[in-house]
Design a protein around this motif. Structure first.
Motif, PDB file in Angstrom:
ATOM      1  N   GLU A   1      -4.861  45.289  -6.759  1.00  0.00           N
ATOM      2  CA  GLU A   1      -3.588  44.586  -6.950  1.00  0.00           C
ATOM      3  C   GLU A   1      -3.666  43.499  -8.011  1.00  0.00           C
ATOM      4  N   LYS A   2      -4.826  42.861  -8.126  1.00  0.00           N
ATOM      5  CA  LYS A   2      -4.960  41.726  -9.044  1.00  0.00           C
ATOM      6  C   LYS A   2      -4.701  42.129 -10.501  1.00  0.00           C
ATOM      7  N   TYR A   3      -4.988  43.380 -10.862  1.00  0.00           N
ATOM      8  CA  TYR A   3      -4.787  43.796 -12.250  1.00  0.00           C
ATOM      9  C   TYR A   3      -3.306  43.856 -12.599  1.00  0.00           C
TER      10      TYR A   3
ATOM     11  N   ALA B   1      -1.687  41.589 -15.561  1.00  0.00           N
ATOM     12  CA  ALA B   1      -0.887  42.211 -16.615  1.00  0.00           C
ATOM     13  C   ALA B   1       0.500  41.580 -16.689  1.00  0.00           C
ATOM     14  N   GLY B   2       1.107  41.328 -15.515  1.00  0.00           N
ATOM     15  CA  GLY B   2       2.424  40.700 -15.505  1.00  0.00           C
ATOM     16  C   GLY B   2       2.414  39.318 -16.112  1.00  0.00           C
ATOM     17  N   ALA B   3       1.370  38.534 -15.811  1.00  0.00           N
ATOM     18  CA  ALA B   3       1.271  37.175 -16.350  1.00  0.00           C
ATOM     19  C   ALA B   3       1.089  37.192 -17.861  1.00  0.00           C
ATOM     20  N   LEU B   4       0.259  38.105 -18.358  1.00  0.00           N
ATOM     21  CA  LEU B   4       0.026  38.193 -19.800  1.00  0.00           C
ATOM     22  C   LEU B   4       1.290  38.607 -20.544  1.00  0.00           C
ATOM     23  N   VAL B   5       1.984  39.617 -20.021  1.00  0.00           N
ATOM     24  CA  VAL B   5       3.234  40.066 -20.649  1.00  0.00           C
ATOM     25  C   VAL B   5       4.284  38.960 -20.604  1.00  0.00           C
ATOM     26  N   SER B   6       4.304  38.197 -19.506  1.00  0.00           N
ATOM     27  CA  SER B   6       5.232  37.074 -19.401  1.00  0.00           C
ATOM     28  C   SER B   6       4.993  36.057 -20.515  1.00  0.00           C
TER      29      SER B   6
ATOM     30  N   PHE C   1       6.497  41.832 -11.328  1.00  0.00           N
ATOM     31  CA  PHE C   1       5.246  42.518 -11.020  1.00  0.00           C
ATOM     32  C   PHE C   1       4.216  41.564 -10.432  1.00  0.00           C
ATOM     33  N   PHE C   2       3.994  40.409 -11.081  1.00  0.00           N
ATOM     34  CA  PHE C   2       2.971  39.549 -10.490  1.00  0.00           C
ATOM     35  C   PHE C   2       3.527  38.713  -9.348  1.00  0.00           C
ATOM     36  N   GLY C   3       4.853  38.652  -9.230  1.00  0.00           N
ATOM     37  CA  GLY C   3       5.427  37.936  -8.097  1.00  0.00           C
ATOM     38  C   GLY C   3       5.234  38.672  -6.786  1.00  0.00           C
TER      39      GLY C   3
ATOM     40  N   ILE D   1      -6.822  33.504 -13.867  1.00  0.00           N
ATOM     41  CA  ILE D   1      -7.048  33.326 -12.431  1.00  0.00           C
ATOM     42  C   ILE D   1      -6.830  34.632 -11.669  1.00  0.00           C
ATOM     43  N   ALA D   2      -5.807  35.397 -12.044  1.00  0.00           N
ATOM     44  CA  ALA D   2      -5.525  36.659 -11.352  1.00  0.00           C
ATOM     45  C   ALA D   2      -6.705  37.616 -11.438  1.00  0.00           C
ATOM     46  N   LEU D   3      -7.369  37.655 -12.583  1.00  0.00           N
ATOM     47  CA  LEU D   3      -8.509  38.566 -12.763  1.00  0.00           C
ATOM     48  C   LEU D   3      -9.692  38.196 -11.884  1.00  0.00           C
ATOM     49  N   SER D   4      -9.737  36.950 -11.410  1.00  0.00           N
ATOM     50  CA  SER D   4     -10.868  36.515 -10.579  1.00  0.00           C
ATOM     51  C   SER D   4     -10.648  36.753  -9.089  1.00  0.00           C
TER      52      SER D   4
END
Length: 412
Positions: free
Chosen positions: A282-284, A288-293, A322-324, A390-393
């Motif tokens: 799920e973290k990926y 991805a959502g945070a980066l695109v944001s 997506f990341f929400g 942070i999401a990747l960790s």
């Protein structure tokens, strides 16, 4: 074996939760539109406007850990009903405010009332849906924010124009109080067999066990940064479009409904993707959502027309959806059942602290840079990039009973 609700009952429960979240988001978002005529009536300064928007998030965030604990102690049905009725009462009272100070007080109590709704809803999903369905159930529930956002911008603007901001708040408050009684009578526990085994003695979970969960700090940090972005946009975009770009008041409300519509659909798509393809990964999707944001926030800051601003805002809303979805899905999938309400409350607490910080911080940044919004957009871009890291960790582990957390530090 743990028993879950029937299909018809799950549909009824999700319908109730969905409608409750629509009311929740309408009541908190509508003030971002109403604050324009409210500011004119009470002669509010920019700093007072920021404080009026932020005060809800201060009390709402303070109530999150307590609301989660109360959910675990008294049950989701009780806390959902109490929460909905109390916040609707103070939504109604907002329409009777007579000064800036009275508005601050009413909005502060309003936040306290709404506090338990989120963690009690997370516990309800955990109780009635098997793990393989929780991503979709959670995303559908969260997508109601977008419907509430649509109504809180387009409909709220139309209501303010038709019956004034006082009439709009009064209407919303009365509706919410009626719905609260519906929750109490319809959201009745049905899982008799499971309760025979597990409900005779309620498991008491010390709050300190939450702090032993390694991922809780990462999820808290990510939630804080994601809400910096989300509430920064929600609270300032109406003002940005009307005052900075010269868009008509009602037209701005209609334009801002577009990102919410896209977000509604993508919230549900993200839940389906989580359950079907991203179990354990799920973290990926969050990263991805945070980066695109971050990318679309940069484009939004440099957009040269209203059409481009709304286009990039809509694309950013899709990324946010997506990341929400991911954070609470990780909690309800992988955390111990006894900790679901408390963990949800603690994470939501961090998110609402961001809701208090972001509007005031953006207002301060705009003032420091002499009315320029570019620095405010960069503030949001940096928040999204930090969220990506942070999401990747974050780690995804199988759910464990709360007793397994007593002697070690474990990942959610």
């Amino acid at each position: 074996m743990e028993m879950y609700a029937s299909r018809n009952r799950k549909m009824m429960i999700m319908g109730l939760l969905f409608f409750g979240m629509v009311l929740s988001f309408f009541d908190r978002v509508a003030i971002n539109v109403a604050v324009i005529p409210m500011g004119q009536e009470f002669h509010l300064t920019t700093s007072q406007t920021g404080l009026l928007i932020s005060i809800f998030f201060i009390s709402y965030s303070l109530m999150q850990p307590l609301g989660g604990w109360m959910t675990d102690k008294f049950g989701a049905r009780v806390m959902i009903t109490v929460s909905l009725f109390s916040w609707s009462l103070f939504t109604l009272l907002t329409g009777f405010a007579w000064s800036f100070i009275s508005l601050l007080f009413i909005r502060f109590i309003f936040g306290l009332g709404e506090g338990p709704f989120y963690p009690s809803s997370m516990s309800t999903i955990r109780d009635h849906f098997p793990q393989k369905e929780r991503g979709r159930a959670n995303s559908f529930f969260l997508s109601a924010q977008n419907i509430g956002g649509i109504l809180g911008t387009a409909l709220a603007a139309a209501l303010v124009a038709a019956i004034g901001w006082r009439g709009m708040f009064s209407f919303a408050g009365i509706l919410g109080m009626i719905v609260a009684f519906g929750f109490w009578f319809l959201l009745k526990p049905q899982r008799i067999q499971e309760k025979k085994e597990g409900s005779k003695k309620q498991t008491k979970v010390p709050l300190k066990l939450l702090l032993k969960i390694e991922n809780i700090w990462k999820i808290i940090s990510f939630k804080f940064l994601s809400n910096i972005i989300n509430y920064g946009l929600i609270t300032w975009m109406p003002i940005y479009l009307v005052k900075e770009k010269g868009v008509d008041f009602v037209a701005a409300g209609s334009l801002l409904a577009i990102p919410y519509i896209a977000g509604f659909f993508m919230f549900n798509v993200s839940g389906w993707v989580l359950d079907k393809f991203m179990a354990g990964r799920e973290k990926y999707l969050a990263a991805a959502g945070a980066l695109v944001s971050a990318i679309f926030l940069y484009f939004m800051a440099n957009a040269t027309s209203i059409a481009l601003i709304i286009t990039f805002l809509t694309l950013n809303s899709i990324a946010l959806s997506f990341f929400g979805t991911v954070l609470y899905t990780i909690i309800i999938k992988y955390s111990p059942k006894e900790l679901t309400g408390s963990a949800s409350g603690l994470v939501t607490f961090a998110g609402q602290i961001a809701g208090a910080v972001s509007p005031s911080a953006i207002g301060l940044i705009i003032s420091l840079f002499k009315g320029s919004y570019n620095a405010a957009f960069w503030f949001l871009v940096i928040s999204a990039l930090l969220g990506t890291v942070i999401a990747l960790s974050i780690k995804n582990n199988s759910a464990q009973p709360s007793k397994d957390y007593e002697n070690k530090t474990a990942a959610v």
